[in-house]
Design a protein around this motif. Sequence first.
Motif, PDB file in Angstrom:
ATOM      1  N   ASP A 133      44.157  37.003  44.201  1.00 10.77           N
ATOM      2  CA  ASP A 133      45.432  36.409  43.770  1.00 10.77           C
ATOM      3  C   ASP A 133      45.973  35.596  44.937  1.00 10.77           C
ATOM      4  N   VAL A 134      46.781  34.578  44.630  1.00 12.28           N
ATOM      5  CA  VAL A 134      47.349  33.785  45.713  1.00 12.28           C
ATOM      6  C   VAL A 134      48.481  34.520  46.420  1.00 12.28           C
ATOM      7  N   ASP A 135      48.988  35.554  45.776  1.00 12.35           N
ATOM      8  CA  ASP A 135      50.149  36.269  46.312  1.00 12.35           C
ATOM      9  C   ASP A 135      49.671  37.546  47.008  1.00 12.35           C
ATOM     10  N   ARG A 136      49.825  37.592  48.337  1.00  6.77           N
ATOM     11  CA  ARG A 136      49.345  38.755  49.089  1.00  6.77           C
ATOM     12  C   ARG A 136      50.096  40.037  48.725  1.00  6.77           C
ATOM     13  N   ALA A 137      51.365  39.893  48.369  1.00 11.47           N
ATOM     14  CA  ALA A 137      52.146  41.101  48.054  1.00 11.47           C
ATOM     15  C   ALA A 137      51.545  41.802  46.827  1.00 11.47           C
ATOM     16  N   ARG A 138      51.148  41.002  45.860  1.00 10.92           N
ATOM     17  CA  ARG A 138      50.520  41.604  44.691  1.00 10.92           C
ATOM     18  C   ARG A 138      49.213  42.298  45.053  1.00 10.92           C
ATOM     19  N   LEU A 139      48.458  41.649  45.881  1.00 11.60           N
ATOM     20  CA  LEU A 139      47.182  42.259  46.289  1.00 11.60           C
ATOM     21  C   LEU A 139      47.437  43.608  46.965  1.00 11.60           C
ATOM     22  N   GLN A 140      48.452  43.639  47.818  1.00 11.06           N
ATOM     23  CA  GLN A 140      48.793  44.894  48.494  1.00 11.06           C
ATOM     24  C   GLN A 140      49.160  45.969  47.475  1.00 11.06           C
ATOM     25  N   LYS A 141      49.966  45.532  46.504  1.00 10.45           N
ATOM     26  CA  LYS A 141      50.469  46.497  45.524  1.00 10.45           C
ATOM     27  C   LYS A 141      49.334  47.097  44.695  1.00 10.45           C
ATOM     28  N   TYR A 142      48.400  46.259  44.271  1.00  7.92           N
ATOM     29  CA  TYR A 142      47.410  46.736  43.298  1.00  7.92           C
ATOM     30  C   TYR A 142      46.126  47.265  43.933  1.00  7.92           C
ATOM     31  N   ARG A 143      45.902  47.001  45.211  1.00  8.74           N
ATOM     32  CA  ARG A 143      44.659  47.481  45.810  1.00  8.74           C
ATOM     33  C   ARG A 143      44.606  49.003  45.806  1.00  8.74           C
ATOM     34  N   ARG A 144      45.809  49.631  45.852  1.00 11.96           N
ATOM     35  CA  ARG A 144      45.834  51.097  45.820  1.00 11.96           C
ATOM     36  C   ARG A 144      45.252  51.649  44.520  1.00 11.96           C
ATOM     37  N   ALA A 203      35.152  41.191  39.258  1.00 11.58           N
ATOM     38  CA  ALA A 203      36.318  40.769  40.033  1.00 11.58           C
ATOM     39  C   ALA A 203      37.429  40.417  39.057  1.00 11.58           C
ATOM     40  N   ILE A 204      38.649  40.777  39.427  1.00 16.33           N
ATOM     41  CA  ILE A 204      39.810  40.402  38.612  1.00 16.33           C
ATOM     42  C   ILE A 204      40.575  39.319  39.363  1.00 16.33           C
ATOM     43  N   VAL A 205      40.780  38.200  38.689  1.00 11.89           N
ATOM     44  CA  VAL A 205      41.433  37.048  39.321  1.00 11.89           C
ATOM     45  C   VAL A 205      42.767  36.813  38.616  1.00 11.89           C
ATOM     46  N   GLY A 206      43.853  37.009  39.332  1.00 15.87           N
ATOM     47  CA  GLY A 206      45.194  36.840  38.754  1.00 15.87           C
ATOM     48  C   GLY A 206      45.802  38.203  38.441  1.00 15.87           C
ATOM     49  N   LEU A 207      46.856  38.561  39.163  1.00 14.77           N
ATOM     50  CA  LEU A 207      47.493  39.872  38.983  1.00 14.77           C
ATOM     51  C   LEU A 207      48.964  39.711  38.632  1.00 14.77           C
ATOM     52  N   GLU A 264      31.638  52.215  32.932  1.00 15.46           N
ATOM     53  CA  GLU A 264      30.545  51.245  33.009  1.00 15.46           C
ATOM     54  C   GLU A 264      30.824  50.135  34.014  1.00 15.46           C
ATOM     55  N   VAL A 265      32.040  50.161  34.557  1.00 13.93           N
ATOM     56  CA  VAL A 265      32.489  49.020  35.360  1.00 13.93           C
ATOM     57  C   VAL A 265      32.859  49.475  36.762  1.00 13.93           C
ATOM     58  N   ASP A 266      32.588  48.621  37.720  1.00 11.23           N
ATOM     59  CA  ASP A 266      33.018  48.861  39.094  1.00 11.23           C
ATOM     60  C   ASP A 266      33.837  47.648  39.529  1.00 11.23           C
ATOM     61  N   VAL A 267      35.142  47.854  39.737  1.00 10.60           N
ATOM     62  CA  VAL A 267      35.991  46.736  40.164  1.00 10.60           C
ATOM     63  C   VAL A 267      35.755  46.499  41.653  1.00 10.60           C
ATOM     64  N   ARG A 268      35.100  45.375  41.978  1.00 14.22           N
ATOM     65  CA  ARG A 268      34.706  45.110  43.358  1.00 14.22           C
ATOM     66  C   ARG A 268      35.671  44.207  44.100  1.00 14.22           C
ATOM     67  N   ARG A 269      36.382  43.379  43.355  1.00 14.18           N
ATOM     68  CA  ARG A 269      37.278  42.430  44.036  1.00 14.18           C
ATOM     69  C   ARG A 269      38.539  42.193  43.211  1.00 14.18           C
ATOM     70  N   LEU A 270      39.642  42.002  43.955  1.00 12.47           N
ATOM     71  CA  LEU A 270      40.892  41.528  43.362  1.00 12.47           C
ATOM     72  C   LEU A 270      41.257  40.232  44.069  1.00 12.47           C
ATOM     73  N   ALA A 279      37.859  48.327  45.730  1.00 12.91           N
ATOM     74  CA  ALA A 279      37.871  46.867  45.622  1.00 12.91           C
ATOM     75  C   ALA A 279      38.291  46.208  46.928  1.00 12.91           C
ATOM     76  N   ARG A 280      37.667  45.070  47.246  1.00  8.99           N
ATOM     77  CA  ARG A 280      38.116  44.230  48.343  1.00  8.99           C
ATOM     78  C   ARG A 280      39.095  43.198  47.757  1.00  8.99           C
ATOM     79  N   VAL A 281      40.004  42.725  48.591  1.00 10.46           N
ATOM     80  CA  VAL A 281      40.982  41.757  48.095  1.00 10.46           C
ATOM     81  C   VAL A 281      40.793  40.423  48.799  1.00 10.46           C
ATOM     82  N   CYS A 282      41.183  39.337  48.102  1.00 12.49           N
ATOM     83  CA  CYS A 282      41.081  38.017  48.721  1.00 12.49           C
ATOM     84  C   CYS A 282      42.054  37.060  48.046  1.00 12.49           C
ATOM     85  N   THR A 283      42.428  36.035  48.751  1.00 13.47           N
ATOM     86  CA  THR A 283      43.309  35.016  48.167  1.00 13.47           C
ATOM     87  C   THR A 283      42.511  33.766  47.797  1.00 13.47           C
ATOM     88  N   ARG A 284      41.265  33.683  48.225  1.00 12.83           N
ATOM     89  CA  ARG A 284      40.473  32.482  47.919  1.00 12.83           C
ATOM     90  C   ARG A 284      39.409  32.808  46.892  1.00 12.83           C
TER      91      ARG A 284
END
Lengths: 374, 374, 374, 374
Positions: A56-67, A28-32, A48-54, A72-77
């Motif tokens: 961040d407290v900012d939903r706009a960033r999550l939207q931008k980078y999930r593509r 999981a990557i925390v902070g974008l 070797e890696v599978d990014v499973r989660r992103l 990966a699933r996204v979450c703010t908590r």
Amino acid sequence: MSEGVIVTATSSISPGLTELGTAPLGVAIVGLGYWGPNLLRVLTENMEVDVRRLCDVDRARLQKYRRRAPRARVCTRFERVLSDPHVEAVIIATPVHTHYPLAAEALAAGKHVFVEKPLATSRLRADELAETAERNQRILMCGHTFVYSPPVRAVKRMLEAGTLGEIYFVSCSRVNLGLHQRDVSVIWDLGPHDFSILLYWLGELPTAVRAVGRDSIVKGIADVAFVTMSFASGIIANVELSWLAPSKLRRTVLVGSERMVIYDDGSSEPVRLFDRGVVYRDPETFGEYHLSYRSGDILSPKIDSYEPLGLQLDDFVSAVRAEKPMEFHSALARSVVRVVEAADRSLLDGGREVAVDGQDIGDQLTGRRELHVI
Amino acid sequence: MSEGVIVTATSSISPGLTELGTAPLGVAIVGLGYWGPNLLRVLTENMEVDVRRLCDVDRARLQKYRRRAPRARVCTRFERVLSDPHVEAVIIATPVHTHYPLAAEALAAGKHVFVEKPLATSRLRADELAETAERNQRILMCGHTFVYSPPVRAVKRMLEAGTLGEIYFVSCSRVNLGLHQRDVSVIWDLGPHDFSILLYWLGELPTAVRAVGRDSIVKGIADVAFVTMSFASGIIANVELSWLAPSKLRRTVLVGSERMVIYDDGSSEPVRLFDRGVVYRDPETFGEYHLSYRSGDILSPKIDSYEPLGLQLDDFVSAVRAEKPMEFHSALARSVVRVVEAADRSLLDGGREVAVDGQDIGDQLTGRRELHVI
Amino acid sequence: MSEGVIVTATSSISPGLTELGTAPLGVAIVGLGYWGPNLLRVLTENMEVDVRRLCDVDRARLQKYRRRAPRARVCTRFERVLSDPHVEAVIIATPVHTHYPLAAEALAAGKHVFVEKPLATSRLRADELAETAERNQRILMCGHTFVYSPPVRAVKRMLEAGTLGEIYFVSCSRVNLGLHQRDVSVIWDLGPHDFSILLYWLGELPTAVRAVGRDSIVKGIADVAFVTMSFASGIIANVELSWLAPSKLRRTVLVGSERMVIYDDGSSEPVRLFDRGVVYRDPETFGEYHLSYRSGDILSPKIDSYEPLGLQLDDFVSAVRAEKPMEFHSALARSVVRVVEAADRSLLDGGREVAVDGQDIGDQLTGRRELHVI
Amino acid sequence: MSEGVIVTATSSISPGLTELGTAPLGVAIVGLGYWGPNLLRVLTENMEVDVRRLCDVDRARLQKYRRRAPRARVCTRFERVLSDPHVEAVIIATPVHTHYPLAAEALAAGKHVFVEKPLATSRLRADELAETAERNQRILMCGHTFVYSPPVRAVKRMLEAGTLGEIYFVSCSRVNLGLHQRDVSVIWDLGPHDFSILLYWLGELPTAVRAVGRDSIVKGIADVAFVTMSFASGIIANVELSWLAPSKLRRTVLVGSERMVIYDDGSSEPVRLFDRGVVYRDPETFGEYHLSYRSGDILSPKIDSYEPLGLQLDDFVSAVRAEKPMEFHSALARSVVRVVEAADRSLLDGGREVAVDGQDIGDQLTGRRELHVI
């Protein structure tokens, strides 16, 4: 524009770690914010890696980078990250003061942790994280990526080969216009870069640090600092750090008894080796001492070109796989926090000398065998 | 090779001081080592001056240079200089520790004195010389030639015009390979250059100084030092001084609230003005504070080309003629000795902060009206 | 300023030619404009030479320079030089169009001749001078001093060692603001520098030359020219010459099959050797051809520091003493005039290709054994 | 690493063309080799554009890039592009010799066309394409992106304001190690860059061109060329083009009667304005003419930072929307082909002067009103 003839690149690249039969590591990557997207890019290119989660407290960033990480699933908590059984390792790239609590929680939840530099805002907390990781048999790595940088490695090889002779002193400048940090001084922001490089090169912790600086723009946040470090070996180092400068400069000069080096990060010739020095002839022979100056060739060695962050994350994944604690990296991260903390304290105390404790940790700085050999 | 078309130079030159009806000033030059020959060259080209005597302990040097001053008598004993009634002024370019005794004797003998920097090896002796000169109504000038240098003057004009805004800090490097001095540290050798420039520019004496350094080659003689200065105005300055460096560098960066300057002595563009800065917007208006970075044009102004030493010696001769004491120069020379002395003491004391006394003298640094206007 | 510790210089200097028992060579210097004073300075420092006469049409110059050569007599008429039995060799540094008549008269009077470049304003006159000197058994040397320049010599050694492999092409720029010549184009003024260097390095005369230029400022006097040279070996060279440029540049790039060199006269690193190239793999093996680019270290070799003019005049004096004609220098001077003449003709003819005759002379460019080995 | 304080960028960016109520323009990108991916990236970020198709002969590339344009269909056959009714415009980035046939087919199929430079491999075919587009009322634009580059625009503004005075000559170098093209000489590959810049700046077509070069590595493919251009206004230009060079250089010097400019693409200060020149005083007044050299400030103006390709594609989309033919761009593309063709012919003919026809087209180079004003 037509297509070029296919060419063979001679530069090295990270060789990858394709061990067949192993499932990719779930991370999981925390902070974008500023740096997180770089970690995302490099991790999505790592087989070797599978990014499973992103996260961040900012939903706009999550939207931008999930593509960029379709699986990966996204979450703010952050709790969602901790409770996700597919997440084996947590990659933390959040503001400095959150490094400790997030890393501590992740280790407590049984995750491996890669956390951006500095590891924590005090040596006590840095030590606590390292001890927790050791006790829980989890891998903890701090993002001191410069020790994987090709020019930094090239200088390290020169030092190990004795090319420079005895090192007398080091002078560094890391200055630029921007970016002011909100919560920490320029020492906490830029210092870890130079301190990690110096500790890696010299293999020792300074015994004392002094820093003088000024909060030119925002009251209480030093934006320029001159830090002086003294080492038991006699070496001294001066580090100039600033967010206020007419032009960007990342330049380090090492002066040795046999040769001198200029490391200029960002230059087209980042390492330059000067065959220059002084020969001292003893007064016994000559009546009075006699100095002669030697000035020979200047060499800009060919420097490998690969992405340091890719190599560092390969090392992290390998350590997780091998369940082998990263002793050098742990010592480096704890040492850097000690130096930053001492420098910041000296700055607040008007430049008074502050001793750096933890010389036992410094002893582990010489054991770099775990570093990915290039 | 054929001859060029005659061209008109646009650069300024020292205008000379041809006051008809005045006999030239009789001078003696004492010390013909590294710097003395430059003084000899400039003085022989000065129509207001008659070089009457050359004095040095080395007869070979006297032989070599007497050809360049055909009217001058030569001697190895300083007493001959003092007793020569044709010698009105003594020009001293001898090793540092002899500045005080030679200047004191010359003043006692009723001569005017021009002495190379630093004025003396302690503030007590520097003050004593200044007081003797004043009491005896003799002119005493110290060779801080950099305050006559065209790029230093260009920066001074920018500071006076407020071009840079409020100055936040200054960072200087003066490093080279060689020439080690036998009797004094690199602070006494190279420091007076930067200290005189900074005091001239800023018009104030630092309140405290710290210095860390190392005697890499010759035990007891520091060949590298990092000096930090604090000023009452809040300005801080870092000065790196070294006889050990891969390449020559004489570079000073001034960071102000409105603009920044790089002064690089020896560059084909010695002064570069950067229209760069940070705009701070108050938290009251914005909820939280907000910074914006401004980056505009870079200007390399046309710099006059003349020889600073010629202009300085013109000023000396004028002061002798006018019997007008050089208050700014006296304050500058005494201030520089104070800073060097404090820095050297701090160096020997492991970087401890050393207060600089003589703030009353520092107050006279702003009165530069006596300087030759170019 | 105190005196530095005595240091040992590692740079080479002209070793001098002190053969005891020989009287110094009596010389006259004719022309004391832009370049003559340099010849005067070097010749007065040469123990093998006695400057007996100075000749110039301008009495003020004679007055000014006679002080630097106390034993020399001065005159405004060239006949005085020719009839002086103490003058064995005449050194000519006058405007271009006077080189031929003065040198011819001096040879006719039985003098040895050193004449500034170019040797003459036409190949016919250059050949005539060379033939007269040979017939009269007098030494004739032309002041192509660049073949004695340390960086030019360093590149020559690389070429002889095959360091660069096969040379593909050369690109030169020699531009500056000023100094326009009154009587000749920029090709006659600046061209001899680059042409002499290229002929010395490559050891061959070009077969054809083209030049395009413009008389921007003074009608009829080209102040910018782009000259292209073709050699029988396949090498091509482009030479940019200009008196109109924003900044001074004297830069030559040699591209070879194995390595490349940048020679930047006036830089602190005048020769830089780049381990770069292209590897061509044959289509037979690969189906279609394949190129790979190689990029290795960059080296700035230590370059000797000595004055080229001193070494050249040593060679001249030695040749006079040994009565040994300077075949390489003669061929070089005649070849340079051929290239300049052809380029100037092409320029006037709108860039048409002009053949360069005298390939037999070009053959002697490889015999450089007479050059002073450093 | 923590997050920076949010800053306000002062640099300009492409403002976009958000006209509400218009459906995005459907485009196909043909060719995904070296340059195509840049077009893909910029077009996917353009709100006015909908990338509907990707076409390439290499399936692996299609696989790789389809992820970046999720709405696009992929195909290996060009016919599919032509028959797709959703494709209104075709963006062609294929090898040089395919530009003409692909563009011609696309125009015939009623598509608008954006084609990479050069427009075609002969002026006849370039003219034919332009005429077809005009006849069919389709927009045809060629990818001469440098006329949208911020430093090129900055120099253009100086030229229009008369800052440089009368232009005397231009000297350009565009050299690098690699990338050799398989099918065309370095003139066809690199020449269009400099030629388009020069024609845009000077607003005129050269009357004649000469080129000398060499096929150093691959027989028949010149990899170095020196091109000289003559303009009716008297201006001359020299352009050095090479795939063989020790270091990358993209540098152009403009020498004018009032000031001079160095445009160094890739430098941190890409435009430098030198207040330097020569003042000619008439012989009538002075008896003989007199030159004086003027040397003033050097200015590095702040250069906008935006992506030229984005702005150019905005212009293309606007022209399609407005159904307004791009006369300047058409004249530029046809003129560049004329210059390249003439230079290549001269190269094959040993440097003979080749006249450039189409001066009527050159007349349209001054009408740049259609260019997006920044």
